[in-house]
Design an enzyme around this catalytic site. Structure first.
Site, PDB file in Angstrom:
ATOM      1  N   GLY A 118      27.786  67.214  60.230  1.00 45.60           N
ATOM      2  CA  GLY A 118      27.550  66.090  59.337  1.00 45.60           C
ATOM      3  C   GLY A 118      26.492  65.092  59.745  1.00 45.60           C
ATOM      4  O   GLY A 118      26.133  64.217  58.952  1.00 45.60           O
ATOM      5  N   GLU A 161      29.767  71.569  64.630  1.00 46.02           N
ATOM      6  CA  GLU A 161      29.216  72.521  63.671  1.00 46.02           C
ATOM      7  C   GLU A 161      28.035  71.918  62.904  1.00 46.02           C
ATOM      8  O   GLU A 161      28.079  71.739  61.684  1.00 46.02           O
ATOM      9  CB  GLU A 161      30.323  72.974  62.711  1.00 46.02           C
ATOM     10  CG  GLU A 161      31.398  73.789  63.422  1.00 46.02           C
ATOM     11  CD  GLU A 161      32.748  73.753  62.732  1.00 46.02           C
ATOM     12  OE1 GLU A 161      32.879  73.040  61.714  1.00 46.02           O
ATOM     13  OE2 GLU A 161      33.672  74.418  63.211  1.00 46.02           O
ATOM     14  N   GLY A 213      24.564  71.802  60.978  1.00 50.91           N
ATOM     15  CA  GLY A 213      23.762  72.729  60.189  1.00 50.91           C
ATOM     16  C   GLY A 213      22.471  72.076  59.763  1.00 50.91           C
ATOM     17  O   GLY A 213      21.377  72.474  60.142  1.00 50.91           O
ATOM     18  N   ARG A 214      22.604  70.977  58.994  1.00 53.24           N
ATOM     19  CA  ARG A 214      21.432  70.305  58.435  1.00 53.24           C
ATOM     20  C   ARG A 214      20.480  69.831  59.538  1.00 53.24           C
ATOM     21  O   ARG A 214      19.263  69.978  59.427  1.00 53.24           O
ATOM     22  CB  ARG A 214      21.890  69.114  57.589  1.00 53.24           C
ATOM     23  CG  ARG A 214      20.773  68.413  56.829  1.00 53.24           C
ATOM     24  CD  ARG A 214      21.273  67.123  56.207  1.00 53.24           C
ATOM     25  NE  ARG A 214      22.469  67.284  55.416  1.00 53.24           N
ATOM     26  CZ  ARG A 214      22.485  67.488  54.096  1.00 53.24           C
ATOM     27  NH1 ARG A 214      21.354  67.542  53.439  1.00 53.24           N
ATOM     28  NH2 ARG A 214      23.630  67.619  53.453  1.00 53.24           N
ATOM     29  N   ARG A 238      17.913  70.657  45.439  1.00 50.87           N
ATOM     30  CA  ARG A 238      18.455  69.398  45.946  1.00 50.87           C
ATOM     31  C   ARG A 238      18.031  68.173  45.119  1.00 50.87           C
ATOM     32  O   ARG A 238      18.862  67.301  44.839  1.00 50.87           O
ATOM     33  CB  ARG A 238      18.085  69.197  47.412  1.00 50.87           C
ATOM     34  CG  ARG A 238      18.750  70.200  48.359  1.00 50.87           C
ATOM     35  CD  ARG A 238      18.539  69.837  49.821  1.00 50.87           C
ATOM     36  NE  ARG A 238      19.312  68.659  50.168  1.00 50.87           N
ATOM     37  CZ  ARG A 238      18.814  67.447  50.316  1.00 50.87           C
ATOM     38  NH1 ARG A 238      17.512  67.229  50.172  1.00 50.87           N
ATOM     39  NH2 ARG A 238      19.589  66.429  50.613  1.00 50.87           N
ATOM     40  N   CYS A 291      12.094  74.878  31.827  1.00 51.94           N
ATOM     41  CA  CYS A 291      12.186  74.061  30.612  1.00 51.94           C
ATOM     42  C   CYS A 291      13.424  73.184  30.622  1.00 51.94           C
ATOM     43  O   CYS A 291      14.314  73.292  29.753  1.00 51.94           O
ATOM     44  CB  CYS A 291      12.166  74.956  29.376  1.00 51.94           C
ATOM     45  SG  CYS A 291      10.599  75.809  29.157  1.00 51.94           S
ATOM     46  N   GLU A 292      13.532  72.320  31.608  1.00 49.68           N
ATOM     47  CA  GLU A 292      14.571  71.309  31.714  1.00 49.68           C
ATOM     48  C   GLU A 292      13.959  70.059  32.320  1.00 49.68           C
ATOM     49  O   GLU A 292      13.181  70.148  33.281  1.00 49.68           O
ATOM     50  CB  GLU A 292      15.726  71.791  32.607  1.00 49.68           C
ATOM     51  CG  GLU A 292      16.495  72.958  32.041  1.00 49.68           C
ATOM     52  CD  GLU A 292      17.829  73.162  32.733  1.00 49.68           C
ATOM     53  OE1 GLU A 292      18.354  72.183  33.314  1.00 49.68           O
ATOM     54  OE2 GLU A 292      18.339  74.290  32.675  1.00 49.68           O
ATOM     55  N   TYR A 328      19.785  73.911  53.015  1.00 51.45           N
ATOM     56  CA  TYR A 328      20.221  73.858  51.621  1.00 51.45           C
ATOM     57  C   TYR A 328      19.043  74.008  50.662  1.00 51.45           C
ATOM     58  O   TYR A 328      19.003  73.411  49.600  1.00 51.45           O
ATOM     59  CB  TYR A 328      21.013  72.574  51.346  1.00 51.45           C
ATOM     60  CG  TYR A 328      22.161  72.415  52.304  1.00 51.45           C
ATOM     61  CD1 TYR A 328      23.294  73.222  52.195  1.00 51.45           C
ATOM     62  CD2 TYR A 328      22.089  71.515  53.365  1.00 51.45           C
ATOM     63  CE1 TYR A 328      24.327  73.113  53.100  1.00 51.45           C
ATOM     64  CE2 TYR A 328      23.131  71.409  54.282  1.00 51.45           C
ATOM     65  CZ  TYR A 328      24.243  72.209  54.134  1.00 51.45           C
ATOM     66  OH  TYR A 328      25.263  72.114  55.039  1.00 51.45           O
TER      67      TYR A 328
END
Length: 421
Positions: free
Chosen positions: A239, A275, A277-278, A314, A346-347, A375
């Site tokens: 985190g 743990e 990750g980011r 993201r 197309c959004e 991510y």
């Protein structure tokens, strides 16, 4: 720190010009730096020096086998949240006794696969899950090592979609029920309780929520030991956040995080698992895209890219900020102007940035999305039948494609048409 720097007016990944990779593989693509991955892993490993520990990379951040193998060779364990991730880790050569299985919805088949192939522990999220693990273990004639994930009801003060430690979140059991749940686990013959698990969220930029949660874990450890449980391992989750903008105040460093862990939990004599990750993968990767068009609109200009929300979701999902740089370094003093930076889907949600100040850009120019290693590729899709984009790993002056771009035929031929159509 990362290893993406300008040299002689061009952005490099370690010792490889980004333009060279773009010419070889086309755009858009992801590129990762081996040196950055290893540096960030070692910062965590060194931060816990002096206590028994294992740094388990949270591979949901970026799960290409080349990344996993790079980190495993440096001594990392793996934190997985699905049987697919478990099998990826095993395929990358990670032994089962260095793999922690997390996640709120483990199925019987996933549990069986992990118990058959070897597992360090299951981080159990509920009593029904505990019962299933016990049943599968007894059927296989083995004992399953577990921790129980407790929810400490601590506000991580992060984005609502990635907060996991408050009472209303779906994760873990209420810490107030821990004694009852651990007593139940001790009665199940297929389980071996080895410790406690806690994880309060992602992209935390302040140590105080960690400190509050870990103080509760320390108190719980002593209480459970007094109740007869052999609590010898504390899984603290991940985190710790990364700086997504140059202007932001930097989040705490791994060394500060490690010191806080030792201060709050070091007296318990437990093995510590973390743990991250980011923080390992985030700033170790870029997404590189090319400008297709520069379009003048009503009171604003648009950079329309060949990269889209399906490649890097993201910004659309979390309103996330990524610094965006031209691959060709602008000359000193170049005047910047605001652009809306968008993709071709197309959004309206296919927007990476609004009114972002950039040097003047033209069709064909390359731009790089910073801090895209976590991510990014793992959350990509083939929406609009857009192929998943290549992943490239750089080491020194070498680069290799570690996931190629599929052809349209490969995508389309996965469809199966029923005989009645």
């Amino acid at each position: 720190m990362d290893h993406f720097l300008y040299r002689d007016g061009t952005l490099y990944a370690e010792d490889v010009p980004i333009t060279e990779i773009a010419a070889a593989v086309g755009t858009p693509f992801y590129v990762y730096s081996t040196a950055t991955l290893l540096r960030h892993f070692r910062l965590f490993d060194e931060a816990l020096e002096g206590i028994d520990h294992l740094v388990c990379y949270a591979m949901k951040a970026a799960s290409n086998q080349a990344i996993l193998k790079t980190l495993a060779k440096a001594g990392a364990g793996m934190d997985v949240v699905s049987v697919g991730e478990y099998l990826r880790a095993r395929a990358a050569g990670v032994p089962g006794d260095r793999i922690v299985f997390s996640g709120v919805g483990k199925t019987e088949d996933e549990i069986r696969t992990a118990l058959t192939g070897g597992i360090r522990q299951f981080n159990v999220e509920s009593e029904p899950e505990m019962e299933v693990i016990n049943a599968v273990a007894l059927d296989l004639g083995v004992v399953a090592p577990i921790t129980v994930r407790v929810n400490p009801d601590v506000d991580a003060k992060t984005h609502a979609k990635i907060a996991t430690g408050k009472s209303e979140n779906k994760f873990g059991i209420p810490i107030a029920r821990a004694s009852e749940v651990y007593a139940h686990a001790a009665r199940l013959p297929g389980l071996e309780v080895v410790g406690i698990d806690v994880h309060i969220g992602s992209q935390l930029t302040d140590l105080e929520p960690f400190r509050l949660a870990y103080a509760k874990v320390a108190e719980l450890t002593e209480r459970l030991r007094a109740e007869g449980h052999d609590i010898r391992r504390l899984d603290l989750g991940g985190g710790l956040g990364i700086p997504y903008t140059r202007s932001n105040e930097a989040p705490p460093l791994p060394v500060e995080y490690g010191a806080m862990i030792k201060e709050t939990l070091g007296h318990l004599g437990c093995e510590i698992e973390i743990e991250p990750g980011r923080l390992i993968a985030g700033n170790a990767g870029l997404m590189v895209s090319r400008v297709i068009y520069v379009k003048s609109g009503e009171g604003r200009d648009f950079l329309i890219l060949d990269g889209a929300m399906n490649d890097l979701i993201r910004p659309a999902m979390y309103e996330a900020h990524h610094d965006i740089d031209p691959v060709q370094e602008p000359a000193p003093g170049t005047e910047r102007r605001p652009y809306d930076i968008v993709g071709p889907v197309c959004e309206t949600g296919d927007t990476f940035a609004k009114q972002r100040n950039m040097p003047p850009m033209a069709a064909g120019d390359l731009i790089a999305f910073r801090s895209a290693g976590a991510y990014g590729a793992v959350m990509a899709s083939e929406y609009n039948t857009r192929p998943l984009i290549p992943e490239v790993l750089v080491k020194g002056d070498q680069f290799a494609v570690i996931r190629p771009r599929p052809t349209f035929d490969e995508i389309i031929n996965r469809d199966t048409i029923p005989e009645w159509v």
